[in-house]
Enzyme design. Structure first.
Site, PDB file in Angstrom:
ATOM      1  N   GLY A 165       0.836  -1.207   0.000  1.00  0.00           N
ATOM      2  CA  GLY A 165       0.000   0.000   0.000  1.00  0.00           C
ATOM      3  C   GLY A 165       0.865   1.250   0.000  1.00  0.00           C
ATOM      4  O   GLY A 165       0.689   2.159  -0.829  1.00  0.00           O
ATOM      5  N   ALA A 166       1.820   1.292   0.935  1.00  0.00           N
ATOM      6  CA  ALA A 166       2.668   2.488   1.063  1.00  0.00           C
ATOM      7  C   ALA A 166       3.507   2.688  -0.205  1.00  0.00           C
ATOM      8  O   ALA A 166       3.665   3.823  -0.675  1.00  0.00           O
ATOM      9  CB  ALA A 166       3.562   2.350   2.284  1.00  0.00           C
TER      10      ALA A 166
ATOM     11  N   ASP B  86       4.572  -2.526  -7.502  1.00  0.00           N
ATOM     12  CA  ASP B  86       3.867  -1.435  -6.796  1.00  0.00           C
ATOM     13  C   ASP B  86       4.111  -0.098  -7.488  1.00  0.00           C
ATOM     14  O   ASP B  86       3.209   0.750  -7.562  1.00  0.00           O
ATOM     15  CB  ASP B  86       4.360  -1.331  -5.345  1.00  0.00           C
ATOM     16  CG  ASP B  86       4.099  -2.606  -4.559  1.00  0.00           C
ATOM     17  OD1 ASP B  86       3.120  -3.296  -4.884  1.00  0.00           O
ATOM     18  OD2 ASP B  86       4.874  -2.899  -3.641  1.00  0.00           O
TER      19      ASP B  86
HETATM   20  O1  RIB Z   1       5.678  -5.442  -3.129  1.00  0.00           O
HETATM   21  C1  RIB Z   1       6.853  -5.255  -2.381  1.00  0.00           C
HETATM   22  C2  RIB Z   1       6.510  -5.160  -0.929  1.00  0.00           C
HETATM   23  O2  RIB Z   1       5.974  -6.396  -0.503  1.00  0.00           O
HETATM   24  C3  RIB Z   1       7.693  -4.917  -0.018  1.00  0.00           C
HETATM   25  O3  RIB Z   1       7.987  -3.559   0.148  1.00  0.00           O
HETATM   26  C4  RIB Z   1       7.285  -5.630   1.259  1.00  0.00           C
HETATM   27  O4  RIB Z   1       7.015  -4.773   2.309  1.00  0.00           O
HETATM   28  C5  RIB Z   1       6.056  -6.457   0.878  1.00  0.00           C
HETATM   29  O5  RIB Z   1       4.925  -5.879   1.351  1.00  0.00           O
END
Ligand code: RIB
Length: 310
Positions: A41-42, A251
């Protein structure tokens, strides 16, 4: 100005680089160790904010040092973290083993699993407007995500869902309220319960469309990806870069894509630019720290243009 709301996890990533993965019962000597903020999420919120979209992160940290460090980072990256909640359990942590640029990750969800449905609903209702984008993954409780998707849809938000890490218990019913589903090939296979080892993306996409999904992107790493938009299938290429660390690359693609779409770019153009963002992210170490800013992406664009002109 339209906004991006990311509802999801925040972790502190504890990373060790190693020349070999240990086998069961074995100890190996690794290389360097580093700590850096992560969490799907972050990371997605940071990717969106770094591309200049007004971005809010909804989720929870613990009342501890990792929580404080993560929030400080988010503020520096331009993410609005005012709506984050603090819980009386440790902040989420991810143990990451890096080998040849690729990774294996174990997450202890901590405060992420204490985040409540009502908190998310209240904040979305109070702070969002129709036309804003909401982005969800599966590192907070699955039941919350299943409730939030139709709730966000009713508020008039554009729903982007990245079902990672994939959970076999996910209720397929939610897919009809998703405007854009983004997954990697393994998540797509798991979601559609495809049994064959080889990935037949065409068949998988067909299956997803019969489940009520509208637009879908399946990312294929260095091979680019395939997407369905307005019922038509198209492929896109990845941009080549030297792989240092793939953590957070997916992400960075999802979060930056949300930022481009909230800015009313077409899906095709958003995918192309998000692929640039992901290519730069894999060429650097870490998760949020590796994601490029808008300025860095335009320099990269320029360099590619000049290379083609030569
Ligand atoms: O998608 C990568 C993330 O997956 C990492 O930053 C780790 O925290 C996991 O949540």
């Amino acid at each position: 100005m339209k906004k991006v709301f990311v509802v999801g996890s925040l972790n502190m990533d504890l990373v060790i680089r190693t020349p070999i993965f240990p086998r069961e019962g074995e100890t190996v000597l690794g290389q360097d160790f580093f700590l850096n903020p992560g969490g799907k999420g972050a990371n997605q919120a940071v990717a969106s904010a770094k591309q200049g979209a007004p971005t809010y992160l909804l989720g929870a940290t613990g009342n501890d040092l990792f929580g404080d460090q993560i929030k400080e980072g988010l503020t520096n990256y331009g993410v609005n973290s005012n709506l984050l909640k603090t819980k009386d359990v440790p902040t989420g942590v991810a143990m990451i083993v890096l080998h040849n640029g690729d990774n294996r990750i174990i997450v202890s969800p901590g405060a992420n699993y204490e985040y409540r449905l009502e908190e998310a609903k209240d904040d979305l209702k109070t702070h969002s407007n129709p036309g804003d984008i909401v982005v969800l993954q599966l590192e907070i409780k699955r039941e919350i995500v299943e409730e939030l998707i139709p709730f966000a849809k009713k508020l008039g938000l554009f729903v982007i869902f990245n079902p990672a890490p994939m959970c076999s218990l996910l209720d397929f019913k939610v897919l009809k309220d998703v405007d854009l589903l983004i997954m990697n090939e393994w998540e797509a296979k798991a979601l559609t319960k495809s049994e064959k080892d080889d990935l037949n993306t065409g068949a998988i996409l067909e299956k997803l469309v019969t489940l009520g999904v509208k637009d879908v992107i399946i990312t294929l790493g260095a091979k680019g990806g395939v997407f369905v938009h307005n019922g038509k299938i198209a492929y896109y290429d990845a941009f080549k870069s030297k792989v240092v660390d793939t953590t957070g690359a997916g992400d960075s693609f999802v979060g930056s894509l949300a930022a481009f779409l909230v800015n009313d770019e077409s899906l095709q153009s958003a995918i192309k630019k998000a692929s640039y963002v992901a290519a730069i992210t894999v060429s650097r170490k870490g998760a949020q720290q590796a994601i490029p800013t808008k300025a860095e992406v335009s320099i990269y664009f320029q360099e590619i243009k000049e290379k083609h002109a030569r």
